[in-house]
Design a protein around this motif. Structure first.
Motif, PDB file in Angstrom:
ATOM      1  N   GLY A 173      23.541  52.316-123.455  1.00 53.27           N
ATOM      2  CA  GLY A 173      23.209  50.957-122.977  1.00 53.27           C
ATOM      3  C   GLY A 173      21.678  50.777-123.313  1.00 53.27           C
ATOM      4  N   ARG A 174      21.035  51.466-123.066  1.00 52.44           N
ATOM      5  CA  ARG A 174      19.487  51.465-123.511  1.00 52.44           C
ATOM      6  C   ARG A 174      19.553  52.026-124.922  1.00 52.44           C
ATOM      7  NH1 ARG A 174      15.269  53.159-119.028  1.00 52.44           N
ATOM      8  NH2 ARG A 174      16.735  55.199-118.850  1.00 52.44           N
ATOM      9  N   VAL A 175      19.036  51.328-126.042  1.00 52.98           N
ATOM     10  CA  VAL A 175      19.306  51.580-127.429  1.00 52.98           C
ATOM     11  C   VAL A 175      17.889  52.207-127.800  1.00 52.98           C
ATOM     12  CG1 VAL A 175      19.833  50.949-129.846  1.00 52.98           C
ATOM     13  CG2 VAL A 175      21.114  50.045-127.611  1.00 52.98           C
ATOM     14  N   LEU A 176      16.910  51.346-127.842  1.00 45.85           N
ATOM     15  CA  LEU A 176      15.325  51.400-128.387  1.00 45.85           C
ATOM     16  C   LEU A 176      14.733  51.236-127.300  1.00 45.85           C
ATOM     17  CD1 LEU A 176      15.856  49.945-131.863  1.00 45.85           C
ATOM     18  CD2 LEU A 176      16.044  52.302-131.411  1.00 45.85           C
ATOM     19  N   GLY A 177      13.326  51.888-127.489  1.00 43.60           N
ATOM     20  CA  GLY A 177      12.109  51.450-126.645  1.00 43.60           C
ATOM     21  C   GLY A 177      10.971  51.284-127.833  1.00 43.60           C
ATOM     22  N   VAL A 178      10.749  49.874-127.984  1.00 40.35           N
ATOM     23  CA  VAL A 178      10.035  49.496-128.896  1.00 40.35           C
ATOM     24  C   VAL A 178       8.282  49.631-128.016  1.00 40.35           C
ATOM     25  CG1 VAL A 178       8.984  47.914-130.656  1.00 40.35           C
ATOM     26  CG2 VAL A 178      11.346  48.109-130.075  1.00 40.35           C
ATOM     27  N   THR A 179       7.498  50.451-128.443  1.00 42.05           N
ATOM     28  CA  THR A 179       6.399  50.703-127.743  1.00 42.05           C
ATOM     29  C   THR A 179       5.004  50.416-128.647  1.00 42.05           C
ATOM     30  OG1 THR A 179       7.492  52.466-126.598  1.00 42.05           O
ATOM     31  CG2 THR A 179       5.165  52.501-126.344  1.00 42.05           C
ATOM     32  N   ALA A 180       4.232  49.595-127.973  1.00 43.39           N
ATOM     33  CA  ALA A 180       2.895  49.248-128.795  1.00 43.39           C
ATOM     34  C   ALA A 180       1.642  49.552-128.041  1.00 43.39           C
ATOM     35  CB  ALA A 180       2.989  47.975-129.038  1.00 43.39           C
ATOM     36  N   ILE A 181       0.509  49.566-128.548  1.00 46.96           N
ATOM     37  CA  ILE A 181      -0.814  49.784-127.850  1.00 46.96           C
ATOM     38  C   ILE A 181      -1.835  48.609-128.473  1.00 46.96           C
ATOM     39  CG2 ILE A 181      -1.711  51.417-129.311  1.00 46.96           C
ATOM     40  CD1 ILE A 181      -3.083  52.739-126.878  1.00 46.96           C
ATOM     41  N   GLY A 182      -2.555  48.131-127.233  1.00 46.93           N
ATOM     42  CA  GLY A 182      -3.478  47.021-127.836  1.00 46.93           C
ATOM     43  C   GLY A 182      -4.673  47.281-126.937  1.00 46.93           C
ATOM     44  N   LYS A 183      -5.687  46.379-127.485  1.00 49.05           N
ATOM     45  CA  LYS A 183      -7.071  46.444-126.665  1.00 49.05           C
ATOM     46  C   LYS A 183      -6.827  45.931-125.392  1.00 49.05           C
ATOM     47  CE  LYS A 183      -9.418  42.178-128.072  1.00 49.05           C
ATOM     48  NZ  LYS A 183      -8.290  41.731-128.977  1.00 49.05           N
ATOM     49  N   ASP A 184      -5.784  44.874-125.140  1.00 49.24           N
ATOM     50  CA  ASP A 184      -5.722  44.360-123.918  1.00 49.24           C
ATOM     51  C   ASP A 184      -4.211  44.076-123.626  1.00 49.24           C
ATOM     52  OD1 ASP A 184      -5.359  41.956-125.169  1.00 49.24           O
ATOM     53  OD2 ASP A 184      -7.411  41.357-124.736  1.00 49.24           O
TER      54      ASP A 184
END
Length: 425
Positions: free
Chosen positions: A379-390
Motif C-alpha cells: 500500500g505504501r510504496v515509497l517514502g521520498v524524504t528531503a532536507i532543507g534549510k527551512d
C-alpha cells in the motif's frame, strides 16, 4: 560490528541507510528487507514473525546488535528470546511492549498514574458499547484494543457511524482477536504531534519533534492510514512545551512501567494532541514510527549505532544527540486504493533520476523486484524524504523529486508540511 535489522518497510530502509554511515559497522543484514535496503545490506529471507528463525540466524552469524523495526515481533516476545541467548537486541521485551499491544492496558495505566489523556470507556459487548455511545457527544473516537497496523482508530461524526464501527469490530470481527475490546474515547481538538524518546529504563533521551499525517487525502480527509508523510521539527513544540512533555508524560510513563514490573527499554513513541489545555496522549507505540523515522534520521547528525547500543546495554546516561538545524520532510507515495484494496506489480520509473538529486533519499516501503525491475508490492510504496534549510525549501525539494517518479495509480498528499508553513508565516 555486524548488525541485523528486522523488517521490510520504509522505517527499516531509513535505519539501514543511517546505520550504514557508522564507522563501527562492518556489515548489515536485513530480514526480510526490500529492494532499496538490498543496495546497502544483505537481505535474508526470514519473516518478521519467525522469531526462532531470526534468533538462529543471529546466533549463527554472531550478530553484534539486532534492531527490531515493526511492532508485531516485539509484542510476540522476540526481545525475550534474544535475551535468553545473551544476544544484544534493541527494543522492549514482551511485558513492556504491551504498551502498544493493548490500548486498553495503555489507557488504564495512564489513568492510574495521572498521565494526561482523553476520557474513555472500554467495552467487550457491542450492545453496551452502543448504549454508551448514544449518550456521548460527537464526534467521538472508537479504537481497537490490539495491533491493527495503524488502521484501528476511527473518528465517528454521527451515532450511525459509531454504531456501525462498534458492530464491525465486536460483532463482525473485522480486526480478529485484536478487536475483542473497543475503547470509546472523547474527541480531542488540537494539533497532533509525535515525540519519540530513547530510554534504557532509567535515562530518557527525547528525539526531535515530528508531525505525521495519517489521513489518506489532502486536508486530513479520508480514512486513516499508517502514515502519508511527516516533517521535523514541529514549530508548535517550543522548548518550554518539550520540557513539559518530558516532565509530565515521558518521565511518568517510564516510571509507571517500572512500578508495574514492566521496565521499558528501547524507543518509546508518544502520539500527542496539543490541546488548548495542554498536551494529551493519544497513544504510545513500542517502536520507531513510520514515516517519523525517515525524517528524524535525515536530520540526525549523531552516529545512530552508539545510541542503539547504549539503549540496549543500559548505558544511555552519557549520550547526547546532535541535530541538523534544517527541516526534513517525507512524502509517502501509495498504491491506488490504499488503505483499502489495491493492486501490486506496477513498474516504478524515475528512481535513478532521483538518486542523483542532492538532499533527497528515496526510502522503499512496499516494493519488490520483478524481471530485473522495481515494482509496487504494498500500500505504501515509497517514502521520498528531503532536507532543507527551512520548511519551504524542504517541501519544494521533496515535491520536485516526486515529479520524477511514476507508477500506475500513484497517490500522494500534496500538503505535507503545510501546517508548519502556516505557523511560520
Amino acid at each position: 560490528m555486524e548488525i541485523l535489522i528486522i523488517g521490510s518497510g520504509g522505517r527499516e530502509h531509513a535505519l539501514a541507510w543511517k546505520i550504514a554511515q557508522s564507522p563501527m559497522v562492518k556489515k548489515i543484514f536485513c530480514a526480510p528487507g526490500n529492494p532499496g535496503i538490498a543496495e546497502i545490506a544483505e537481505c535474508v529471507d526470514i519473516g518478521v514473525e519467525n522469531i526462532e528463525g531470526l534468533y538462529s540466524f543471529a546466533l549463527k552469524q554472531k550478530i553484534d546488535l539486532t534492531v527490531v523495526g515493526p511492532e508485531d515481533p516485539l509484542v510476540a516476545g522476540i526481545v525475550d528470546r534474544f535475551n535468553e541467548g545473551n544476544l544484544t537486541i534493541f527494543g522492549p521485551n514482551k511485558r513492556a511492549s504491551i504498551i502498544e499491544g493493548s490500548k486498553v492496558f495503555s489507557k488504564n495505566l495512564m489513568k492510574k498514574h495521572g498521565i494526561p489523556t482523553a476520557d474513555f470507556k472500554v467495552f467487550e459487548d457491542s450492545t453496551q458499547a452502543k448504549k454508551h455511545v448514544s449518550m456521548c457527544e460527537f464526534p467521538l473516537i472508537v479504537k481497537v484494543d490490539g495491533l491493527a497496523k495503524g488502521k484501528g482508530v476511527f473518528v465517528c461524526k454521527t451515532l450511525e457511524e459509531a454504531n456501525k464501527c462498534t458492530d464491525d469490530i465486536l460483532e463482525n470481527k473485522i480486526f480478529g482477536p485484536a478487536g475483542d475490546k473497543v475503547i470509546i474515547e472523547e474527541f480531542l481538538s488540537g494539533e497532533e504531534v509525535s515525540i519519540l524518546a530513547l530510554t534504557d529504563g532509567i535515562t530518557i533521551l527525547p528525539l526531535s519533534s515530528v508531525q505525521d499525517h495519517k489521513a489518506v487525502n489532502d486536508g486530513d480527509k479520508g480514512p486513516n492510514t499508517g502514515g502519508m508523510g511527516a516533517y521535523s521539527p514541529v514549530p508548535i513544540i517550543t522548548r518550554e512545551l518539550q520540557f513539559y512533555i518530558e516532565e509530565n508524560i515521558l518521565v511518568p510513563i517510564v516510571h509507571a512501567m517500572k512500578r508495574e514490573n514492566r521496565p521499558y527499554k528501547g524507543v518509546l513513541y508518544a502520539g500527542l494532541m496539543i490541546t488548548s489545555t495542554g498536551p494529551k496522549v493519544l497513544e504510545f507505540n513500542a517502536r520507531f514510527g513510520d514515516p517519523e523515522t525517515q525524517v528524524l534520521l535525515m536530520r540526525m547528525k549523531t552516529d545512530l549505532v552508539p545510541l542503539l547500543l547504549s539503549t540496549a546495554t543500559n548505558t544511555l546516561e552519557n549520550i547526547e544527540i546532535e541535530w541538523n538545524k534544517g527541516v526534513s520532510i517525507c512524502v509517502v507515495m501509495t498504491s491506488k486504493g490504499y488503505p483499502d484494496k489495491y493492486e501490486k506489480g506496477f513498474e516504478i520509473s524515475g528512481l535513478e533520476t532521483v538518486r542523483e538529486l542532492d538532499n533527497v533519499q528515496v526510502l522503499h516501503a512496499g516494493t519488490a523486484t520483478k524481471d530485473g525491475k522495481i515494482v509496487t508490492n504494498g500500500g505504501r510504496v515509497l517514502g521520498v524524504t528531503a532536507i532543507g534549510k527551512d520548511i519551504q525549501e524542504a517541501q519544494k525539494t521533496v515535491y520536485r523529486a516526486i515529479q520524477n517518479i511514476t507508477f500506475e495509480g500513484a497517490h500522494y498528499r500534496r500538503d505535507i508540511g503545510a501546517k508548519a508553513m502556516y505557523r511560520k508565516s
